[in-house]
Design a protein around this motif. Structure first.
Motif, PDB file in Angstrom:
ATOM      1  N   VAL A 127       0.842  -1.188   0.000  1.00 60.66           N
ATOM      2  CA  VAL A 127       0.000   0.000   0.000  1.00 60.66           C
ATOM      3  C   VAL A 127       0.883   1.245   0.000  1.00 60.66           C
ATOM      4  O   VAL A 127       1.842   1.342   0.742  1.00 60.66           O
ATOM      5  CB  VAL A 127      -0.897  -0.007   1.252  1.00 60.66           C
ATOM      6  CG1 VAL A 127      -1.787   1.213   1.284  1.00 60.66           C
ATOM      7  CG2 VAL A 127      -1.724  -1.281   1.295  1.00 60.66           C
ATOM      8  N   SER A 128       0.539   2.217  -0.842  1.00 61.91           N
ATOM      9  CA  SER A 128       1.265   3.486  -0.841  1.00 61.91           C
ATOM     10  C   SER A 128       1.029   4.164   0.502  1.00 61.91           C
ATOM     11  O   SER A 128      -0.063   4.077   1.057  1.00 61.91           O
ATOM     12  CB  SER A 128       0.750   4.400  -1.945  1.00 61.91           C
ATOM     13  OG  SER A 128       0.750   3.725  -3.181  1.00 61.91           O
ATOM     14  N   PRO A 129       2.070   4.844   1.027  1.00 66.02           N
ATOM     15  CA  PRO A 129       1.929   5.472   2.355  1.00 66.02           C
ATOM     16  C   PRO A 129       0.704   6.370   2.464  1.00 66.02           C
ATOM     17  O   PRO A 129      -0.007   6.339   3.472  1.00 66.02           O
ATOM     18  CB  PRO A 129       3.223   6.286   2.501  1.00 66.02           C
ATOM     19  CG  PRO A 129       4.195   5.622   1.593  1.00 66.02           C
ATOM     20  CD  PRO A 129       3.393   5.046   0.452  1.00 66.02           C
ATOM     21  N   GLU A 140       0.411  -8.959  12.457  1.00 66.34           N
ATOM     22  CA  GLU A 140       1.341  -7.838  12.576  1.00 66.34           C
ATOM     23  C   GLU A 140       0.799  -6.556  11.949  1.00 66.34           C
ATOM     24  O   GLU A 140       1.516  -5.567  11.810  1.00 66.34           O
ATOM     25  CB  GLU A 140       2.683  -8.191  11.934  1.00 66.34           C
ATOM     26  CG  GLU A 140       3.581  -9.039  12.826  1.00 66.34           C
ATOM     27  CD  GLU A 140       3.907 -10.378  12.206  1.00 66.34           C
ATOM     28  OE1 GLU A 140       4.303 -10.416  11.035  1.00 66.34           O
ATOM     29  OE2 GLU A 140       3.732 -11.394  12.895  1.00 66.34           O
ATOM     30  N   GLY A 141      -0.463  -6.616  11.527  1.00 62.29           N
ATOM     31  CA  GLY A 141      -1.062  -5.427  10.942  1.00 62.29           C
ATOM     32  C   GLY A 141      -0.701  -5.233   9.481  1.00 62.29           C
ATOM     33  O   GLY A 141      -0.995  -4.202   8.884  1.00 62.29           O
ATOM     34  N   GLN A 142      -0.038  -6.255   8.877  1.00 65.24           N
ATOM     35  CA  GLN A 142       0.313  -6.160   7.461  1.00 65.24           C
ATOM     36  C   GLN A 142      -0.938  -6.415   6.629  1.00 65.24           C
ATOM     37  O   GLN A 142      -1.686  -7.347   6.891  1.00 65.24           O
ATOM     38  CB  GLN A 142       1.376  -7.201   7.094  1.00 65.24           C
ATOM     39  CG  GLN A 142       2.744  -6.889   7.697  1.00 65.24           C
ATOM     40  CD  GLN A 142       3.324  -5.585   7.172  1.00 65.24           C
ATOM     41  OE1 GLN A 142       3.437  -5.391   5.975  1.00 65.24           O
ATOM     42  NE2 GLN A 142       3.666  -4.690   8.082  1.00 65.24           N
ATOM     43  N   ILE A 143      -1.142  -5.570   5.639  1.00 61.99           N
ATOM     44  CA  ILE A 143      -2.320  -5.716   4.793  1.00 61.99           C
ATOM     45  C   ILE A 143      -1.979  -6.556   3.568  1.00 61.99           C
ATOM     46  O   ILE A 143      -0.986  -6.309   2.893  1.00 61.99           O
ATOM     47  CB  ILE A 143      -2.849  -4.338   4.338  1.00 61.99           C
ATOM     48  CG1 ILE A 143      -3.155  -3.474   5.554  1.00 61.99           C
ATOM     49  CG2 ILE A 143      -4.083  -4.511   3.467  1.00 61.99           C
ATOM     50  CD1 ILE A 143      -3.454  -2.042   5.230  1.00 61.99           C
ATOM     51  N   ILE A 161     -15.273  -3.628   3.361  1.00 56.08           N
ATOM     52  CA  ILE A 161     -15.832  -3.019   2.160  1.00 56.08           C
ATOM     53  C   ILE A 161     -14.949  -3.391   0.968  1.00 56.08           C
ATOM     54  O   ILE A 161     -15.412  -3.559  -0.144  1.00 56.08           O
ATOM     55  CB  ILE A 161     -15.917  -1.478   2.316  1.00 56.08           C
ATOM     56  CG1 ILE A 161     -16.976  -1.135   3.378  1.00 56.08           C
ATOM     57  CG2 ILE A 161     -16.270  -0.814   0.992  1.00 56.08           C
ATOM     58  CD1 ILE A 161     -17.062   0.331   3.721  1.00 56.08           C
ATOM     59  N   MET A 162     -13.647  -3.553   1.231  1.00 57.58           N
ATOM     60  CA  MET A 162     -12.713  -3.912   0.178  1.00 57.58           C
ATOM     61  C   MET A 162     -12.098  -5.279   0.473  1.00 57.58           C
ATOM     62  O   MET A 162     -11.996  -5.669   1.627  1.00 57.58           O
ATOM     63  CB  MET A 162     -11.609  -2.853   0.095  1.00 57.58           C
ATOM     64  CG  MET A 162     -10.772  -2.925  -1.156  1.00 57.58           C
ATOM     65  SD  MET A 162      -9.439  -1.715  -1.095  1.00 57.58           S
ATOM     66  CE  MET A 162     -10.286  -0.247  -1.608  1.00 57.58           C
ATOM     67  N   LYS A 163     -11.706  -5.994  -0.592  1.00 53.79           N
ATOM     68  CA  LYS A 163     -11.067  -7.293  -0.416  1.00 53.79           C
ATOM     69  C   LYS A 163      -9.718  -7.128   0.272  1.00 53.79           C
ATOM     70  O   LYS A 163      -9.088  -6.093   0.185  1.00 53.79           O
ATOM     71  CB  LYS A 163     -10.815  -7.944  -1.782  1.00 53.79           C
ATOM     72  CG  LYS A 163     -12.073  -8.395  -2.456  1.00 53.79           C
ATOM     73  CD  LYS A 163     -11.756  -9.188  -3.695  1.00 53.79           C
ATOM     74  CE  LYS A 163     -11.247  -8.291  -4.800  1.00 53.79           C
ATOM     75  NZ  LYS A 163     -11.048  -9.012  -6.062  1.00 53.79           N
ATOM     76  N   GLY A 164      -9.278  -8.185   0.923  1.00 52.32           N
ATOM     77  CA  GLY A 164      -7.977  -8.145   1.563  1.00 52.32           C
ATOM     78  C   GLY A 164      -8.087  -8.650   2.976  1.00 52.32           C
ATOM     79  O   GLY A 164      -9.173  -8.933   3.478  1.00 52.32           O
ATOM     80  N   SER A 165      -6.950  -8.813   3.605  1.00 54.88           N
ATOM     81  CA  SER A 165      -6.977  -9.254   4.991  1.00 54.88           C
ATOM     82  C   SER A 165      -5.806  -8.618   5.721  1.00 54.88           C
ATOM     83  O   SER A 165      -4.840  -8.186   5.110  1.00 54.88           O
ATOM     84  CB  SER A 165      -6.869 -10.776   5.049  1.00 54.88           C
ATOM     85  OG  SER A 165      -5.675 -11.191   4.431  1.00 54.88           O
ATOM     86  N   LYS A 188      -6.514   0.402   5.098  1.00 54.28           N
ATOM     87  CA  LYS A 188      -6.684  -0.376   6.324  1.00 54.28           C
ATOM     88  C   LYS A 188      -8.140  -0.298   6.794  1.00 54.28           C
ATOM     89  O   LYS A 188      -8.750  -1.307   7.124  1.00 54.28           O
ATOM     90  CB  LYS A 188      -5.746   0.138   7.424  1.00 54.28           C
ATOM     91  CG  LYS A 188      -5.776  -0.734   8.665  1.00 54.28           C
ATOM     92  CD  LYS A 188      -4.777  -0.258   9.712  1.00 54.28           C
ATOM     93  CE  LYS A 188      -4.716  -1.212  10.909  1.00 54.28           C
ATOM     94  NZ  LYS A 188      -6.010  -1.633  11.438  1.00 54.28           N
ATOM     95  N   TRP A 189      -8.688   0.886   6.753  1.00 58.17           N
ATOM     96  CA  TRP A 189     -10.088   1.073   7.158  1.00 58.17           C
ATOM     97  C   TRP A 189     -11.017   0.281   6.240  1.00 58.17           C
ATOM     98  O   TRP A 189     -11.916  -0.428   6.690  1.00 58.17           O
ATOM     99  CB  TRP A 189     -10.434   2.569   7.129  1.00 58.17           C
ATOM    100  CG  TRP A 189     -11.894   2.834   7.358  1.00 58.17           C
ATOM    101  CD1 TRP A 189     -12.523   2.906   8.567  1.00 58.17           C
ATOM    102  CD2 TRP A 189     -12.900   3.023   6.367  1.00 58.17           C
ATOM    103  NE1 TRP A 189     -13.864   3.126   8.393  1.00 58.17           N
ATOM    104  CE2 TRP A 189     -14.119   3.208   7.054  1.00 58.17           C
ATOM    105  CE3 TRP A 189     -12.882   3.069   4.971  1.00 58.17           C
ATOM    106  CZ2 TRP A 189     -15.329   3.427   6.379  1.00 58.17           C
ATOM    107  CZ3 TRP A 189     -14.074   3.290   4.307  1.00 58.17           C
ATOM    108  CH2 TRP A 189     -15.282   3.462   5.005  1.00 58.17           C
ATOM    109  N   ALA A 190     -10.761   0.382   4.922  1.00 61.44           N
ATOM    110  CA  ALA A 190     -11.642  -0.275   3.952  1.00 61.44           C
ATOM    111  C   ALA A 190     -11.573  -1.796   4.091  1.00 61.44           C
ATOM    112  O   ALA A 190     -12.590  -2.488   3.986  1.00 61.44           O
ATOM    113  CB  ALA A 190     -11.257   0.146   2.532  1.00 61.44           C
ATOM    114  N   VAL A 191     -10.372  -2.318   4.358  1.00 56.98           N
ATOM    115  CA  VAL A 191     -10.218  -3.766   4.521  1.00 56.98           C
ATOM    116  C   VAL A 191     -10.818  -4.199   5.859  1.00 56.98           C
ATOM    117  O   VAL A 191     -11.536  -5.196   5.940  1.00 56.98           O
ATOM    118  CB  VAL A 191      -8.731  -4.164   4.412  1.00 56.98           C
ATOM    119  CG1 VAL A 191      -8.529  -5.626   4.800  1.00 56.98           C
ATOM    120  CG2 VAL A 191      -8.220  -3.939   2.981  1.00 56.98           C
TER     121      VAL A 191
END
Ligand SMILES: [Zn+2]
Length: 208
Positions: A151-153, A175-178, A167-171, A160-163
């Motif tokens: 993810v771009s800074p 460690e908080g890595q998206i 609302i958005m795909k991803g997990s 992070k909020w969207a995941v």
């Protein structure tokens, strides 16, 4: 599987792995044809030892079709082939690290247009492995770029909020890595769904 990138700035797949018809003939394409999007330098996708760095010009040996090619025994025990190189930048026996330039993309051997035939085999050097899965991409034509895996800074907080809100795909791992892999790039359709869901969500907040 980690995303592995043979070209800085990403690459496109012009011919996937598997059965294909070329000039009216069906055969099994044991590699993946890829073209660097922004660069021509081919980089080792994993560290290892160069087993072969050569060009065969004797056309009675089918290997001539590969043109200038390099085979590296990767640290994971697989043999990785980079073919049709314009020039080779690693010699047999040499140790290379992940990201090292091993050659320049080219059109040598049985090739129509500059590309790299990328192939992976087990240590027996015979059994083909799905090279797309090995690179961590879908086995399909398309553009793949390492930058898209992180993810771009400026987008971190929003993604992070969207995941988080699903609302958005991803997990998000412990460690908080998206997880924002290339096959999960956000499309315009997804952006529309995203906005629509958000709109519906806000409507509920304010007007229900
Ligand atoms: Zn090929």
């Amino acid at each position: 599987m980690d995303f592995k990138n043979p070209f800085l700035g990403g690459f496109k797949v012009t011919s996937p792995y598997g059965e294909r018809t070329l000039n009216g003939k069906t055969d099994f394409h044991r590699g993946l044809d890829i073209v660097g999007l922004k660069t021509k330098e081919v980089r080792a996708v994993i560290g290892g030892r160069v087993l072969t760095s050569q060009i065969i010009t004797d056309r009675t040996d089918l290997t001539w079709q590969w043109g200038n090619y390099i085979c590296i025994l990767g640290d994971d025990g697989n043999c990785i082939y980079y073919c049709h190189l314009d020039s080779r930048a690693a010699v047999t026996g040499q140790r290379v690290e992940k990201g090292d330039i091993i050659g320049i993309m080219g059109n040598t051997g049985y090739s129509f247009g500059a590309h790299t035939h990328f192939e992976v085999r087990k240590s027996d050097r015979r059994t083909a492995i799905d090279p797309a899965e090995y690179l961590g991409i879908p086995n399909a034509a398309g553009e793949y770029d390492i930058e898209k895996t992180s993810v771009s800074p400026w987008a971190e907080e929003a993604i992070k909020w969207a995941v988080d809100t699903e609302i958005m795909k991803g997990s998000i791992d412990a460690e908080g890595q998206i997880d924002f892999r290339p096959k999960e790039n956000c499309t315009r359709e997804e952006v529309a769904v995203f906005l629509h869901r958000f709109y519906e969500h806000m409507k509920g907040e304010f007007y229900d």
